[in-house]
Design an enzyme around this catalytic site. Structure first.
Site, PDB file in Angstrom:
ATOM      1  N   TRP A  87       0.835  -1.206   0.000  1.00  0.00           N
ATOM      2  CA  TRP A  87       0.000   0.000   0.000  1.00  0.00           C
ATOM      3  C   TRP A  87       0.873   1.260   0.000  1.00  0.00           C
ATOM      4  O   TRP A  87       0.517   2.280  -0.582  1.00  0.00           O
ATOM      5  CB  TRP A  87      -0.898   0.011   1.247  1.00  0.00           C
ATOM      6  N   HIS A  88       2.053   1.171   0.623  1.00  0.00           N
ATOM      7  CA  HIS A  88       2.912   2.350   0.717  1.00  0.00           C
ATOM      8  C   HIS A  88       3.580   2.715  -0.599  1.00  0.00           C
ATOM      9  O   HIS A  88       4.110   3.810  -0.737  1.00  0.00           O
ATOM     10  CB  HIS A  88       3.977   2.153   1.802  1.00  0.00           C
ATOM     11  N   GLY A  89       3.557   1.800  -1.547  1.00  0.00           N
ATOM     12  CA  GLY A  89       4.151   2.140  -2.829  1.00  0.00           C
ATOM     13  C   GLY A  89       4.321   0.900  -3.674  1.00  0.00           C
ATOM     14  O   GLY A  89       4.460  -0.205  -3.149  1.00  0.00           O
TER      15      GLY A  89
END
Lengths: 467, 388
Positions: A319-321
């Protein structure tokens, strides 16, 4: 648009506040929606269509879910449809190129990357939509009947771009009817200014140190410098992100909304389990609520629980990248959390406090190295420097001393702000009238100082060139 | 803690500050040029569908607000003050040194590119075997006063850079290392550099001139042949502008006159002439170093003739014609050079649009001088207009 910009601070915000408070209460949602759309369109005018389309779709999904209360199968289809559409949109815009790149590497194909710019805030607003739809499905909340109120919920500018992820239930009532009070407004101002100061004065300045250190060749770094660098980054990301959340919460208050807290002094944690209860709380609770618990949580035996932890943390990572290092970062925490669940927490409880904190900080710092380097080779280079495994490793050099001598005051301020020790004398002073006035003065001074740093960012002397 | 009484203060304080700034932004006259930063400011905004969609409107509007911000320069000062208050000895890349000296550190050059660059200089000059050529590399202040840098601060060795360049230079090109010329004098009371600016002082330029003349086998004028006058004692130059430190001292600008020569300057850029190597009007502006030669020009020709005093003293021009390819370090240097050369062509390749080779073919000269400070030479590498 970002909060920490002059155009937001002295044009967008005063104009919107003026319009908002000068019109009757029933028009305020319209003003807020229009303001939010301008705010959003500022950075990416095209994707406003995507935002509105996705909002409208979920609005109708929500209403349909409300109508078909009798037919369970239909409702399942509706919720699955909405969640899949949201995930598909997120997946397409955020992960398409990542998937293409990996497919190409794996199959030797040469599919061309799409190179679409990432729609701002998409990771946040799709998660908010999903929380709404699932909660309506679970009958935890009533479906929103007004498109306007729903659109305000999704596009509300304070939390649109970088969270916190506000679950629909938190502000459902406030969407229709909000309480306004001078004290709440003032609390919002104070919170916003503190957040702005965290971002502009703390995060940006310590960020310069990290930028300098990370741009050097890793084999040139002294051991102390490598550690100083990742400590600088740890401060930067915390004050950047929590400052943004503070600004969001403060702005929410100024417009009559109360969001949940998103950070709770995470670097005070004594274990990684505790760290994740204090860091980006809204994301953690989202994954818990909509992934971990539906998967069975901890109620179906240890093996299932460990599987669920693994799934949740892989997803949290990605989700962070869209990059492998984020997956690695998620797995890293999955491993630590598993170990803590199995025996580490019990073991830690028997250690002195200082050891518990050192353990947590050390693992958090190592985690940031995984987080910050998308290039795995650079990451291992940086680890090598931190561990002193390069050819001619030195502990400390002049360059490190120079950086330390420049940043020592800022570092001291950062430690104090990150740990926020409480002194009873100070607490008592703060509630006195003099204390309240001093506190007001400090807030106003911080605001002026933030403006000075923001104006200075435009300071761009061309000393030699005029053409 | 916020109670009902202080709540009002927050409300009025906050909305008052941002509201007032908004009103001032709209009401205050717009500036189109910043003398302080030496650049154009964003002073107009044009709204169109095109500019909205390609995001240029957003970008321009942000620049506009920043560039037209009320009391803009005072905010820079406040930031610099805060930085100094937290013991930061560097601001915007400028170091706050001891004894009121400001410095700019040199970074390690990308040697591959520098080597290519020196090669192409060798090749260009190789085409003019009849012209006697010299490269004079000047250090910047950071090289000569390292003990005045903040503790532990570091700068790349300019000596190393200069020696490496010299070693690669074709035998045809003579080399003068400015570091050797200036270093013996750093302990003198008289400063070789401005403390607030990146240029050398007239005295620094004189020392380099003397070394260059000796290299050419010409006797330089001795210091006591010059009448030295102070033309400004309020100079704060580029380092001061960039660093914004408080508590610095202004510099003195000196002018050295022998009275032997009268110079006529033709500035090709705007087809104008000056009857002096100095432009008094520049002393009232921010960048007073522009007093020398009237600032940066792409192409100038300077014609010198002996005055009666010069004739009486038996002074003579040793060189008939010369081309100086340079950066702004030459501006303080050329008044000394003019004592010995009848006709000087001055080209600044950073601004000169033509080809240097072509110019040299059309204007044959006896002597060629390449005069650069070391950081500019290695970083800009603009000498040949290779980028064009």
């Amino acid at each position: 648009m970002v909060f920490s910009s002059l155009i937001f601070l002295i044009i967008f915000l005063p104009v919107l506040l003026l319009l908002y408070y000068s019109c009757p209460t029933r028009w305020r949602n319209v003003v807020l929606l229009c303001g939010s759309l301008v705010f959003y369109a500022w950075g990416e005018p095209v994707y406003i269509a995507l935002l509105l389309l996705s909002t409208t779709a979920d609005y109708f999904f929500g209403r349909a879910l409300g109508k078909r209360q009798s037919n369970e199968r239909h409702r399942k289809w509706l919720v699955a449809g909405s969640v899949l559409i949201n995930l598909a949109v997120l997946g397409f815009f955020k992960y398409a190129d990542f998937i293409i790149e990996n497919l190409n590497a794996l199959l030797g194909s040469s599919i061309e990357a799409l190179e679409l710019p990432l729609p701002i805030g998409i990771s946040f607003y799709t998660f908010q939509s999903i929380s709404y739809i699932v909660d309506v499905y679970r009958k935890k909340v009533e479906p929103q009947q007004s498109w306007l109120s729903f659109a305000v919920y999704i596009s509300l500018f304070p939390q649109l771009v970088a969270g916190p992820i506000v679950q629909y239930g938190t502000i459902a009532a406030q969407l229709g009817k909000r309480m306004f009070s001078e004290v709440q407004f003032a609390e919002g101002i104070a919170r916003f200014i503190r957040g702005l100061a965290k971002k502009v004065l703390l995060a940006n300045n310590i960020g310069l140190l990290w930028e300098q250190i990370s741009s050097q060749q890793t084999d040139q770094l002294a051991i102390a410098m490598a550690w100083l660098g990742i400590i600088a980054f740890a401060f930067q990301i915390y004050f950047d992100f929590s400052g943004y959340s503070d600004m969001a919460i403060g702005l929410g208050l100024m417009f009559g909304f109360r969001f949940n807290e998103n950070f709770n002094l995470p670097y005070r944690a004594a274990s990684i389990t505790e760290f994740w209860r204090r860091w980006h709380i809204s994301l953690g609770s989202w994954f818990k609520e909509y992934v971990y618990i539906p998967l069975g949580g901890n109620r179906q035996g240890l093996l299932k629980q460990l599987r669920n932890i693994l799934i949740v943390w892989t997803l949290t990572g990605i989700w962070h990248g869209a990059s492998w290092n984020f997956v690695l970062w998620g797995l890293y925490f999955a491993l630590i959390l598993t170990l803590e669940k199995l025996f580490m927490l019990k073991l830690l409880a028997r250690c002195p406090r200082i050891l518990q904190h050192s353990y947590a900080i050390l693992l958090i710092l190592l985690g940031w190295v995984i987080f910050v380097f998308e290039d795995l080779q650079q990451m291992s280079g940086y680890f090598t420097a931190m561990l002193g495994l390069q050819h001619h490793a030195v502990w400390l050099d002049e360059a490190t001393l120079y950086q330390l001598s420049n940043y020592i005051v800022l570092l001291a301020i950062l430690v104090v702000c990150a740990v926020a020790p409480r002194f009873s004398v100070l607490e008592r002073f703060k509630i006195s009238m003099t204390g309240a006035l001093v506190s007001w003065g400090v807030h106003m001074a911080l605001l002026l100082l933030c403006i000075a740093y923001l104006v200075d960012a435009s300071f761009n002397p061309f000393l030699y060139f005029r053409f | 803690m916020i109670n009902k009484k202080t709540a009002k203060l927050y409300k009025f304080g906050f909305t008052g500050i941002i509201g007032l700034l908004l009103v001032l932004l709209l009401a205050m006259p717009k500036a189109s040029f910043s003398y302080f930063e030496n650049r154009q400011l964003q002073s107009k905004l044009e709204l169109s569908w095109q500019s909205l969609l390609d995001k240029s409107f957003a970008e321009n509007a942000e620049n506009y607000v920043a560039d037209q911000f009320p009391w803009r320069e005072h905010w820079f000062g406040l930031k610099a003050f805060a930085e100094q208050a937290r013991f930061m000895t560097v601001n915007n890349g400028i170091y706050l040194g001891k004894e009121h000296f400001l410095f700019e550190a040199m970074k390690e050059p990308s040697w591959g590119e520098v080597e290519q660059y020196v090669d192409s200089i060798n090749q260009l000059i190789g085409k003019f075997p009849a012209v006697h050529s010299t490269l004079l590399l000047a250090p910047t202040s950071v090289e000569l006063y390292p003990q005045l840098l903040p503790k532990y601060a570091d700068s790349y060795s300019q000596r190393e850079a200069a020696e490496r360049i010299a070693a690669q230079l074709a035998a045809q090109i003579a080399f003068v290392n400015g570091i050797d010329a200036l270093q013996p004098y750093t302990s003198e009371h008289k400063l070789l550099y401005y403390r607030n600016d990146h240029h050398w002082s007239s005295y620094g330029a004189y020392l380099a001139y003397a070394a260059y003349m000796e290299k050419l086998g010409i006797a330089p004028l001795s210091l006591d042949e010059f009448e030295i006058s102070v033309v400004s004692s309020s100079y704060r130059g580029s380092y001061h502008t960039k660093g914004q430190f408080i508590g610095t001292e202004a510099d003195v600008i000196e002018r050295y006159d022998s009275g032997y020569v009268q110079s006529h300057v033709y500035i090709a850029d705007h087809n104008s002439t000056m009857d002096s190597l100095y432009d008094d009007s520049r002393l009232t502006q921010k960048d007073q170093y522009n007093y020398f030669l009237g600032g940066v020009h792409a192409l100038m020709t300077i014609t010198n003739e002996l005055t009666d005093k010069g004739k009486e003293a038996g002074h003579q021009f040793e060189i008939d014609s010369m081309l100086v390819v340079k950066d702004s370090y030459a501006h303080a240097f050329i008044p000394f050079l003019s004592q010995h050369v009848r006709e000087i062509h001055v080209v600044d390749p950073r601004y000169y649009n033509g080809s240097l080779e072509q110019y040299m073919k059309e204007h044959p000269v006896q002597e060629l001088l390449l005069l650069y400070n070391i950081p500019t030479f290695v970083e800009e590498r603009s000498l040949l207009g290779l980028k064009r």
